[in-house]
Design an enzyme around this catalytic site. Sequence first.
Site, PDB file in Angstrom:
ATOM      1  N   ARG A  27      16.993  14.773  14.115  1.00 18.24           N
ATOM      2  CA  ARG A  27      16.552  15.385  15.370  1.00 18.24           C
ATOM      3  C   ARG A  27      17.746  15.556  16.315  1.00 18.24           C
ATOM      4  NH1 ARG A  27      12.212  18.184  17.651  1.00 18.24           N
ATOM      5  NH2 ARG A  27      11.914  17.553  19.829  1.00 18.24           N
ATOM      6  N   GLU A  66      -6.377 -14.582  12.381  1.00 19.48           N
ATOM      7  CA  GLU A  66      -5.792 -15.803  11.796  1.00 19.48           C
ATOM      8  C   GLU A  66      -5.373 -16.787  12.885  1.00 19.48           C
ATOM      9  OE1 GLU A  66      -6.714 -15.533   9.011  1.00 19.48           O
ATOM     10  OE2 GLU A  66      -5.476 -14.457   7.582  1.00 19.48           O
ATOM     11  N   TYR A 122     -13.245 -14.292   3.283  1.00 24.88           N
ATOM     12  CA  TYR A 122     -13.224 -15.596   3.953  1.00 24.88           C
ATOM     13  C   TYR A 122     -14.040 -15.462   5.225  1.00 24.88           C
ATOM     14  CZ  TYR A 122     -10.928 -19.148   6.981  1.00 24.88           C
ATOM     15  OH  TYR A 122     -10.639 -20.172   7.846  1.00 24.88           O
TER      16      TYR A 122
END
Length: 379
Positions: free
Chosen positions: A265, A361, A121
């Site tokens: 952890r 966008e 596009y």
Amino acid sequence: MFELDEDEKAIVETARSFADELLAPNALEWDERKHFPVDVLRKAGSLGLGGIYVHEDVGGSQLRRLDAVRIFEQLATGCPAVAAYISIHNMATWMIDTYGDETQRNRWLPGLTSMDLLASYALTEPGVGSDAAALSTKAVRDGDDYLLTGVKQFISGAGSSDVYVIMARTGDEGARGISAFIVPADTPGLSFGANERKMGWNAQPTRQVILDQARVPAANLLGAEGNGFRIAMNGLNGGRLNIAACSMGGAQAALDQTVAYLAQRKAFGSRLLDNTALQFELADMRTSLEAARTLLWRAAAALDADAPDKVELCAMAKRFATDAGFEVANKALQLHGGYGYLAEYGIEKIVRDLRVHQILEGTNEIMRVVVARSVVGAA
């Protein structure tokens, strides 16, 4: 909307399986090598992901936008960059399905929906970003053809895609002078710039599309002259939702990895996951994603229903979800400590990939403009 039926669950599970099997194991390598996985995209097409909301008569899946955002969230858990390209391909393909005549639909869409052909596009230009109606690429009628001249910037898939939906000026200044064209990659006068060096989205190419009196048949005009800007903006409504969904998927993957990391952890004699302060961080991350997802599904349902407030809802969802997604991914990196900064853990890639979602966008600043217009206009 919030309780998925068996068909909806199957759609989500199919997308997640594809992401887990084919995207996630390769995402770091693709990013490092700047590799565009066309072979994997073909496989996506075989699952119906090349024309998610395209009509079935030309090979589309004819699903809802609500289904689409759920699909893109799952795809992005594997690789946001590849998921985002599939979104862009779907946007261009939908434009041809929605605005094309029967000859155009039958010529292009079977190949696009299967992803045997890839689509891009092309709206943005080097000097024209947010003010898209000011684009300067020209299309001049020459007998049975148009001659297109200009440069498009930041075009995802450029140089690798087979079909380009390009916006060019056929009339006067402003939005009403813009038209849309279907331009195949082998068009004389069409060329491409170098692959851009980017912060993220390295698994898809980004190049300029250069038009030097590119000769395009008049039969490739999409819709009527002057309808191009409307076509572009309508396409972006769905594109914004999909990019928001990609932010959700990437951020969710980062959150899931962080919980697993904190569970294994230890510091000061206990698991990091048992630290109340860190649990609060995780709770806020989870809440942000759920709030964004809820708004995203709401906006997708509005677009499906052609609701009067669909444009502003799409803008709200895009702005909120892409901001939330980046913030969650960035917190995930912080919670990994120094390991989050290492490429092998994959968190820093998600952060890099999601950052651009706040820009493309329509920037998140422009999303605020769209929403503000609806607020002020109602006063």
